[in-house]
Design a protein around this motif. Structure first.
Motif, PDB file in Angstrom:
ATOM      1  N   LEU A  96     -12.479 -24.045  -7.544  1.00  0.00           N
ATOM      2  CA  LEU A  96     -13.101 -23.238  -6.496  1.00  0.00           C
ATOM      3  C   LEU A  96     -12.023 -22.546  -5.689  1.00  0.00           C
ATOM      4  N   LEU A  97     -12.125 -21.243  -5.594  1.00  0.00           N
ATOM      5  CA  LEU A  97     -11.215 -20.453  -4.764  1.00  0.00           C
ATOM      6  C   LEU A  97     -11.972 -20.089  -3.504  1.00  0.00           C
ATOM      7  N   ARG A  98     -11.476 -20.552  -2.375  1.00  0.00           N
ATOM      8  CA  ARG A  98     -12.149 -20.277  -1.109  1.00  0.00           C
ATOM      9  C   ARG A  98     -12.161 -18.783  -0.827  1.00  0.00           C
ATOM     10  N   GLY A  99     -13.294 -18.324  -0.313  1.00  0.00           N
ATOM     11  CA  GLY A  99     -13.450 -16.910  -0.010  1.00  0.00           C
ATOM     12  C   GLY A  99     -12.479 -16.433   1.053  1.00  0.00           C
ATOM     13  N   ARG A 100     -12.271 -17.256   2.079  1.00  0.00           N
ATOM     14  CA  ARG A 100     -11.345 -16.870   3.154  1.00  0.00           C
ATOM     15  C   ARG A 100      -9.914 -16.745   2.646  1.00  0.00           C
ATOM     16  N   ALA A 101      -9.545 -17.606   1.710  1.00  0.00           N
ATOM     17  CA  ALA A 101      -8.193 -17.534   1.160  1.00  0.00           C
ATOM     18  C   ALA A 101      -8.000 -16.252   0.365  1.00  0.00           C
ATOM     19  N   LEU A 102      -8.991 -15.892  -0.434  1.00  0.00           N
ATOM     20  CA  LEU A 102      -8.908 -14.644  -1.199  1.00  0.00           C
ATOM     21  C   LEU A 102      -8.898 -13.444  -0.261  1.00  0.00           C
ATOM     22  N   GLU A 103      -9.753 -13.469   0.763  1.00  0.00           N
ATOM     23  CA  GLU A 103      -9.784 -12.374   1.740  1.00  0.00           C
ATOM     24  C   GLU A 103      -8.441 -12.223   2.442  1.00  0.00           C
ATOM     25  N   ALA A 104      -7.859 -13.347   2.859  1.00  0.00           N
ATOM     26  CA  ALA A 104      -6.574 -13.293   3.572  1.00  0.00           C
ATOM     27  C   ALA A 104      -5.464 -12.788   2.660  1.00  0.00           C
ATOM     28  N   ALA A 108      -3.509  -9.357   3.398  1.00  0.00           N
ATOM     29  CA  ALA A 108      -2.065  -9.378   3.647  1.00  0.00           C
ATOM     30  C   ALA A 108      -1.324  -8.452   2.694  1.00  0.00           C
ATOM     31  N   GLU A 109      -1.725  -8.479   1.423  1.00  0.00           N
ATOM     32  CA  GLU A 109      -1.040  -7.635   0.446  1.00  0.00           C
ATOM     33  C   GLU A 109      -1.366  -6.163   0.671  1.00  0.00           C
ATOM     34  N   ALA A 110      -2.611  -5.856   1.008  1.00  0.00           N
ATOM     35  CA  ALA A 110      -2.979  -4.462   1.260  1.00  0.00           C
ATOM     36  C   ALA A 110      -2.396  -3.975   2.590  1.00  0.00           C
ATOM     37  N   GLY A 111      -2.270  -4.868   3.563  1.00  0.00           N
ATOM     38  CA  GLY A 111      -1.683  -4.494   4.847  1.00  0.00           C
ATOM     39  C   GLY A 111      -0.205  -4.184   4.748  1.00  0.00           C
ATOM     40  N   ALA A 112       0.453  -4.684   3.706  1.00  0.00           N
ATOM     41  CA  ALA A 112       1.883  -4.427   3.520  1.00  0.00           C
ATOM     42  C   ALA A 112       2.156  -3.088   2.834  1.00  0.00           C
ATOM     43  N   VAL A 113       1.122  -2.419   2.369  1.00  0.00           N
ATOM     44  CA  VAL A 113       1.294  -1.116   1.721  1.00  0.00           C
ATOM     45  C   VAL A 113       1.719  -0.098   2.776  1.00  0.00           C
ATOM     46  N   ASP A 114       2.644   0.780   2.387  1.00  0.00           N
ATOM     47  CA  ASP A 114       3.151   1.792   3.314  1.00  0.00           C
ATOM     48  C   ASP A 114       2.020   2.716   3.761  1.00  0.00           C
ATOM     49  N   GLY A 115       1.880   2.877   5.061  1.00  0.00           N
ATOM     50  CA  GLY A 115       0.870   3.751   5.635  1.00  0.00           C
ATOM     51  C   GLY A 115      -0.398   3.050   6.059  1.00  0.00           C
ATOM     52  N   VAL A 116      -0.544   1.764   5.756  1.00  0.00           N
ATOM     53  CA  VAL A 116      -1.740   1.025   6.142  1.00  0.00           C
ATOM     54  C   VAL A 116      -1.489   0.364   7.502  1.00  0.00           C
ATOM     55  N   ALA A 117      -2.285   0.734   8.492  1.00  0.00           N
ATOM     56  CA  ALA A 117      -2.147   0.166   9.831  1.00  0.00           C
ATOM     57  C   ALA A 117      -2.842  -1.186   9.936  1.00  0.00           C
ATOM     58  N   ALA A 118      -4.013  -1.298   9.327  1.00  0.00           N
ATOM     59  CA  ALA A 118      -4.767  -2.554   9.374  1.00  0.00           C
ATOM     60  C   ALA A 118      -5.667  -2.627   8.144  1.00  0.00           C
ATOM     61  N   CYS A 119      -6.025  -3.843   7.787  1.00  0.00           N
ATOM     62  CA  CYS A 119      -6.883  -4.049   6.623  1.00  0.00           C
ATOM     63  C   CYS A 119      -7.798  -5.239   6.891  1.00  0.00           C
ATOM     64  N   ARG A 120      -9.087  -5.041   6.619  1.00  0.00           N
ATOM     65  CA  ARG A 120     -10.065  -6.127   6.704  1.00  0.00           C
ATOM     66  C   ARG A 120     -10.732  -6.267   5.346  1.00  0.00           C
ATOM     67  N   LEU A 148      -4.892   4.360  -1.635  1.00  0.00           N
ATOM     68  CA  LEU A 148      -5.934   3.888  -2.541  1.00  0.00           C
ATOM     69  C   LEU A 148      -5.354   3.507  -3.906  1.00  0.00           C
ATOM     70  N   ALA A 149      -4.371   4.290  -4.380  1.00  0.00           N
ATOM     71  CA  ALA A 149      -3.724   3.965  -5.650  1.00  0.00           C
ATOM     72  C   ALA A 149      -2.947   2.652  -5.551  1.00  0.00           C
ATOM     73  N   ALA A 150      -2.281   2.426  -4.415  1.00  0.00           N
ATOM     74  CA  ALA A 150      -1.552   1.171  -4.228  1.00  0.00           C
ATOM     75  C   ALA A 150      -2.516  -0.013  -4.162  1.00  0.00           C
ATOM     76  N   LEU A 151      -3.670   0.202  -3.548  1.00  0.00           N
ATOM     77  CA  LEU A 151      -4.672  -0.859  -3.476  1.00  0.00           C
ATOM     78  C   LEU A 151      -5.264  -1.131  -4.856  1.00  0.00           C
ATOM     79  N   ALA A 152      -5.597  -0.068  -5.575  1.00  0.00           N
ATOM     80  CA  ALA A 152      -6.221  -0.231  -6.891  1.00  0.00           C
ATOM     81  C   ALA A 152      -5.247  -0.783  -7.919  1.00  0.00           C
ATOM     82  N   GLY A 153      -3.972  -0.546  -7.718  1.00  0.00           N
ATOM     83  CA  GLY A 153      -2.976  -1.018  -8.672  1.00  0.00           C
ATOM     84  C   GLY A 153      -2.654  -2.488  -8.499  1.00  0.00           C
ATOM     85  N   PRO A 154      -1.514  -2.794  -7.859  1.00  0.00           N
ATOM     86  CA  PRO A 154      -1.061  -4.189  -7.809  1.00  0.00           C
ATOM     87  C   PRO A 154      -1.933  -5.112  -6.956  1.00  0.00           C
TER      88      PRO A 154
END
Length: 185
Positions: A96-104, A108-120, A148-154
């Motif tokens: 079981l993979l907790r939903g909150r862990a996957l969301e976090a 975190a990974e999408a928030g580290a993309v250049d140009g992203v101010a915040a991610c939920r 969007l390409a950075a999000l869809a990719g890695p």
């Protein structure tokens, strides 16, 4: 915001129903007393015989109110977020993979993309068919296509690999953060 409105309406209608119930149980105003019927025989005869549709309309209206109340109650009990995802480990076991862990992790990974101010990120759907909802807030200088390409990719390939779902559906909403210019003196 919607949750606060829901709680206020729930409290208001709860107090209203509590007051109405107390009024009926104590058999005080506007009723004729403790042993008097709610509707007198004269009122029942007048509406029943003069207007034959009246009681059917009252019963239909009450039935609709009961069905709406039950629908609303079931909507309150339903969870909007998925608590966990079942992951097939490949050797016959499941985890079981907790939903909150996957969301976090995705946030975190999408928030580290250049140009992203915040991610939920929100994990929705059913255990067998989860869906990710990603809300990106971009900096004013960011190019939405690149983010969007950075999000869809890695980012999403890591999420799909960790859940074992190569076809994990994703809904992305992009918003641009307001530009705050600094005053030069």
């Amino acid at each position: 915001m919607l949750g606060a409105v829901n709680r206020v309406l729930l409290g208001f209608f709860g107090m209203l129903l509590l007051a109405a119930g107390a009024l009926v149980l104590t058999a005080s105003w506007p009723f004729g007393g403790r042993h008097a019927p709610l509707l007198t025989a004269e009122v029942r005869r007048r509406y029943w015989h003069a207007e034959g549709w009246w009681w059917w309309a009252v019963l239909a209206g009450l039935g609709v109110c009961v069905l709406l109340a039950l629908w609303w109650l079931l909507a309150q009990l339903r969870r909007s977020k998925l608590a966990a995802v079942v992951v097939d480990t490949g050797d016959g076991a499941f985890a079981l993979l907790r939903g909150r862990a996957l969301e976090a992790a995705v946030a975190a990974e999408a928030g580290a993309v250049d140009g992203v101010a915040a991610c939920r990120v929100a994990l929705r759907g059913r255990k067998g068919a989860p869906t990710l909802r990603v809300a990106l807030e971009l900096e004013p200088y960011a190019v939405p296509g690149d983010a969007l390409a950075a999000l869809a990719g890695p980012v999403l390939s890591h999420a799909r690999a960790s859940t074992g779902l190569p076809e994990l559906p994703v809904e992305v909403r992009i918003r641009v953060a307001a530009h705050r210019a600094q005053r030069v003196t």
